[in-house]
Design a protein around this motif. Structure first.
Motif, PDB file in Angstrom:
ATOM      1  N   ASP A   1       0.860  -1.188   0.000  1.00 54.80           N
ATOM      2  CA  ASP A   1       0.000   0.000   0.000  1.00 54.80           C
ATOM      3  C   ASP A   1       0.888   1.227   0.000  1.00 54.80           C
ATOM      4  N   ASP A   2       0.499   2.246  -0.760  1.00 55.10           N
ATOM      5  CA  ASP A   2       1.336   3.441  -0.831  1.00 55.10           C
ATOM      6  C   ASP A   2       1.236   4.309   0.413  1.00 55.10           C
ATOM      7  N   SER A   3       0.209   4.125   1.221  1.00 60.46           N
ATOM      8  CA  SER A   3       0.018   4.919   2.429  1.00 60.46           C
ATOM      9  C   SER A   3       0.712   4.283   3.624  1.00 60.46           C
ATOM     10  N   VAL A   4       1.600   5.037   4.251  1.00 60.94           N
ATOM     11  CA  VAL A   4       2.279   4.553   5.465  1.00 60.94           C
ATOM     12  C   VAL A   4       1.253   4.251   6.546  1.00 60.94           C
ATOM     13  N   VAL A   5       0.239   5.092   6.662  1.00 66.07           N
ATOM     14  CA  VAL A   5      -0.789   4.922   7.692  1.00 66.07           C
ATOM     15  C   VAL A   5      -1.562   3.623   7.472  1.00 66.07           C
ATOM     16  N   VAL A   6      -1.951   3.373   6.228  1.00 64.39           N
ATOM     17  CA  VAL A   6      -2.717   2.158   5.934  1.00 64.39           C
ATOM     18  C   VAL A   6      -1.848   0.915   6.121  1.00 64.39           C
TER      19      VAL A   6
ATOM     20  N   VAL B   1       5.729 -10.424   6.850  1.00 59.54           N
ATOM     21  CA  VAL B   1       7.164 -10.587   6.580  1.00 59.54           C
ATOM     22  C   VAL B   1       7.747  -9.409   5.817  1.00 59.54           C
ATOM     23  N   GLY B   2       6.868  -8.490   5.360  1.00 62.81           N
ATOM     24  CA  GLY B   2       7.374  -7.329   4.646  1.00 62.81           C
ATOM     25  C   GLY B   2       6.256  -6.417   4.197  1.00 62.81           C
ATOM     26  N   THR B   3       6.649  -5.198   3.813  1.00 66.28           N
ATOM     27  CA  THR B   3       5.703  -4.227   3.266  1.00 66.28           C
ATOM     28  C   THR B   3       6.317  -3.601   2.016  1.00 66.28           C
ATOM     29  N   ALA B   4       5.452  -3.021   1.184  1.00 66.14           N
ATOM     30  CA  ALA B   4       5.931  -2.358  -0.035  1.00 66.14           C
ATOM     31  C   ALA B   4       5.022  -1.180  -0.347  1.00 66.14           C
ATOM     32  N   PRO B   5       5.576  -0.068  -0.858  1.00 62.49           N
ATOM     33  CA  PRO B   5       4.782   1.130  -1.135  1.00 62.49           C
ATOM     34  C   PRO B   5       4.144   1.152  -2.523  1.00 62.49           C
ATOM     35  N   ASN B   6       4.509   0.218  -3.376  1.00 64.24           N
ATOM     36  CA  ASN B   6       3.914   0.174  -4.724  1.00 64.24           C
ATOM     37  C   ASN B   6       4.143  -1.208  -5.329  1.00 64.24           C
ATOM     38  N   GLY B   7       3.520  -1.447  -6.472  1.00 65.98           N
ATOM     39  CA  GLY B   7       3.598  -2.748  -7.083  1.00 65.98           C
ATOM     40  C   GLY B   7       4.978  -3.142  -7.562  1.00 65.98           C
ATOM     41  N   LYS B   8       5.745  -2.182  -8.035  1.00 64.85           N
ATOM     42  CA  LYS B   8       7.082  -2.491  -8.533  1.00 64.85           C
ATOM     43  C   LYS B   8       7.967  -3.052  -7.426  1.00 64.85           C
TER      44      LYS B   8
ATOM     45  N   ALA C   1       6.791  -4.374  -4.704  1.00 67.07           N
ATOM     46  CA  ALA C   1       6.150  -5.617  -4.262  1.00 67.07           C
ATOM     47  C   ALA C   1       6.623  -6.808  -5.080  1.00 67.07           C
ATOM     48  N   LEU C   2       6.755  -6.648  -6.402  1.00 62.80           N
ATOM     49  CA  LEU C   2       7.169  -7.767  -7.248  1.00 62.80           C
ATOM     50  C   LEU C   2       8.555  -8.283  -6.870  1.00 62.80           C
ATOM     51  N   SER C   3       9.452  -7.358  -6.554  1.00 65.45           N
ATOM     52  CA  SER C   3      10.797  -7.790  -6.152  1.00 65.45           C
ATOM     53  C   SER C   3      10.771  -8.458  -4.775  1.00 65.45           C
TER      54      SER C   3
ATOM     55  N   PRO D   1       1.034   4.831  -6.777  1.00 71.86           N
ATOM     56  CA  PRO D   1       1.926   5.405  -7.796  1.00 71.86           C
ATOM     57  C   PRO D   1       2.902   4.344  -8.298  1.00 71.86           C
ATOM     58  N   VAL D   2       3.642   4.684  -9.350  1.00 75.77           N
ATOM     59  CA  VAL D   2       4.682   3.841  -9.952  1.00 75.77           C
ATOM     60  C   VAL D   2       4.086   2.618 -10.650  1.00 75.77           C
ATOM     61  N   MET D   3       3.429   1.744  -9.869  1.00 77.73           N
ATOM     62  CA  MET D   3       2.715   0.603 -10.438  1.00 77.73           C
ATOM     63  C   MET D   3       1.489   0.340  -9.596  1.00 77.73           C
ATOM     64  N   ASP D   4       0.308   0.509 -10.201  1.00 73.16           N
ATOM     65  CA  ASP D   4      -0.930   0.360  -9.434  1.00 73.16           C
ATOM     66  C   ASP D   4      -1.291  -1.109  -9.245  1.00 73.16           C
ATOM     67  N   GLY D   5      -2.377  -1.333  -8.478  1.00 73.08           N
ATOM     68  CA  GLY D   5      -2.756  -2.690  -8.131  1.00 73.08           C
ATOM     69  C   GLY D   5      -3.182  -3.543  -9.311  1.00 73.08           C
ATOM     70  N   LEU D   6      -3.895  -2.947 -10.273  1.00 73.37           N
ATOM     71  CA  LEU D   6      -4.348  -3.708 -11.436  1.00 73.37           C
ATOM     72  C   LEU D   6      -3.168  -4.217 -12.262  1.00 73.37           C
ATOM     73  N   THR D   7      -2.197  -3.343 -12.482  1.00 73.52           N
ATOM     74  CA  THR D   7      -0.998  -3.758 -13.224  1.00 73.52           C
ATOM     75  C   THR D   7      -0.235  -4.815 -12.442  1.00 73.52           C
ATOM     76  N   THR D   8      -0.170  -4.617 -11.132  1.00 69.54           N
ATOM     77  CA  THR D   8       0.598  -5.535 -10.282  1.00 69.54           C
ATOM     78  C   THR D   8       0.014  -6.934 -10.276  1.00 69.54           C
ATOM     79  N   ILE D   9      -1.323  -7.052 -10.141  1.00 69.12           N
ATOM     80  CA  ILE D   9      -1.924  -8.390 -10.099  1.00 69.12           C
ATOM     81  C   ILE D   9      -1.709  -9.119 -11.417  1.00 69.12           C
ATOM     82  N   LYS D  10      -1.748  -8.388 -12.518  1.00 64.26           N
ATOM     83  CA  LYS D  10      -1.496  -9.026 -13.820  1.00 64.26           C
ATOM     84  C   LYS D  10      -0.046  -9.522 -13.916  1.00 64.26           C
ATOM     85  N   GLU D  11       0.891  -8.734 -13.381  1.00 62.62           N
ATOM     86  CA  GLU D  11       2.295  -9.141 -13.390  1.00 62.62           C
ATOM     87  C   GLU D  11       2.527 -10.315 -12.444  1.00 62.62           C
ATOM     88  N   ILE D  12       1.867 -10.291 -11.287  1.00 60.55           N
ATOM     89  CA  ILE D  12       1.993 -11.408 -10.337  1.00 60.55           C
ATOM     90  C   ILE D  12       1.532 -12.705 -10.981  1.00 60.55           C
TER      91      ILE D  12
END
Length: 362
Positions: A8-13, A30-37, A39-41, A58-69
């Motif tokens: 999630d891009d929000s630190v609060v969330v 086990v980890g967190t990531a601020p964007n999809g890019k 997250a993939l790594s 930003p950078v890579m949104d959720g829709l793009t990320t799920i397709k890449e996953i």
């Protein structure tokens, strides 16, 4: 121990989700990531059991990320985080169609951080355990599954599968249901001669968007049900979020009825409510279908249908995202058939449309 990567891009969330998950001793972030890019790594590095994924980043949104996953990890469970808006609903349905396993809605109009954490915890922890259940085959795993269940003990002599031609198809589904239901409905012909009534566990806004999306892709007409709609052949009626859907006889026809009675199985709409009303209105002239879903909503409703002589079909475990609802029905001996997803549409056509053709020839 289930390992989770929170994206999630929000630190609060991110902090809110981590705090919500920390309440469960069987879950470890086990980890967190601020964007999809990122997250993939991290997926490749941390190898989590499940991922929670925001849609708008930003950078890579959720829709793009799920397709890449899905290109690299076709079976990794992914839960989307969505806003309870038309835009959020549309994006979530697109994510589910692209391979997301399930979704939860972000807290809205809550009074405190603790209430937000409670809201997230109540939604997401059961989903994580259901999707990562020990002994559950991975999504898409190939494994032989029984095709026929023992005859339900409550069925009257001669009732159930093969006893007659159904006059309605009643469907219940939850986790994994949007994709499964789309596959079933999209394979039915425009001439399908009976109405289809559906409870898919979804909140308001989502059900309307889901019905509209399904209507665009299906040969059948698909609508979000409203009160006092007369059921017509070749139309699919989706229960609206936060309302129980029932059907009732009015003169020579059958109409929809919406009500906001207490949730059943923690759900509104609930499959049990719909199935009980269908049992009363149609009796044994019903084909009940339980698709993939978490929990056991639909089990008691199936009991009511079987007691009237109706036929029940359950999706098999190997093709279900979560074999909770269909598994509960099958385990109770209520299913006449337990079928893989790709065989269900043809079974409906054979039982409903095929039965009418045979009857007309006779």
């Amino acid at each position: 121990m289930v390992s989770v990567l929170v994206v999630d891009d929000s630190v609060v969330v991110r902090r809110l989700i981590v705090d919500a998950l920390s309440a469960d001793p069987g879950i470890q972030v086990v980890g967190t990531a601020p964007n999809g890019k990122v997250a993939l790594s991290k997926i490749d590095m941390l190898k989590p059991d499940i991922v929670t994924l925001d849609i708008e980043m930003p950078v890579m949104d959720g829709l793009t990320t799920i397709k890449e996953i899905r290109k690299v990890h076709p079976r990794l469970p992914v839960i989307m985080f969505s806003t309870l808006t038309s835009v959020g609903a549309s994006a979530t349905l697109e994510a589910l169609a692209s391979g997301a396993s399930d979704y939860v809605t972000k807290p809205a109009n809550v009074g405190s951080v603790s209430e937000s954490i409670k809201s997230v915890r109540e939604q997401i922890i059961p989903r994580i355990h259901a999707l990562c259940r020990t002994g559950t085959p991975p999504r898409g795993a190939v494994r032989p599954a029984p095709r026929l269940a023992p005859p339900p003990p409550r069925a009257a002599a001669g009732a159930g599968a093969g006893a007659g031609t159904p006059d309605i198809v009643a469907v219940g589904c939850s986790t994994g249901g949007p994709d499964a239901l789309a596959k079933v409905v999209n394979a039915l012909p425009a001439t399908f001669p009976v109405p289809v009534v559906v409870v898919q566990h979804m909140p308001q806004v989502f059900t309307k968007m889901f019905a509209e999306r399904l209507d665009r892709s299906s040969p059948l007409k698909v609508v979000e049900a409203q009160g006092e709609m007369t059921l017509t052949p070749g139309t699919v009626y989706i229960a609206p979020g936060d309302y129980h859907l029932e059907v009732a006889r009015r003169g020579t026809g059958v109409v929809t009825h919406l009500q906001q009675g207490p949730p059943e199985n923690f759900c509104r709409p609930a499959v049990d409510v719909l199935f009980r009303s269908v049992a009363k209105a149609y009796g044994g002239s019903t084909l009940g279908l339980i698709l993939t879903g978490m929990g056991q909503d639909g089990k008691r409703g199936s009991e009511a249908l079987v007691s009237k002589g109706a036929e029940i079909v359950a999706q098999d475990e190997a093709t279900s995202v979560v074999w909770g609802m269909p598994g509960a029905v099958a385990g109770a001996g209520l299913a006449h058939s337990i079928l893989p997803l790709h065989e269900i549409s043809q079974h409906l056509i054979s039982r409903v449309a095929g039965g009418r053709m045979a009857r007309s020839r006779g």
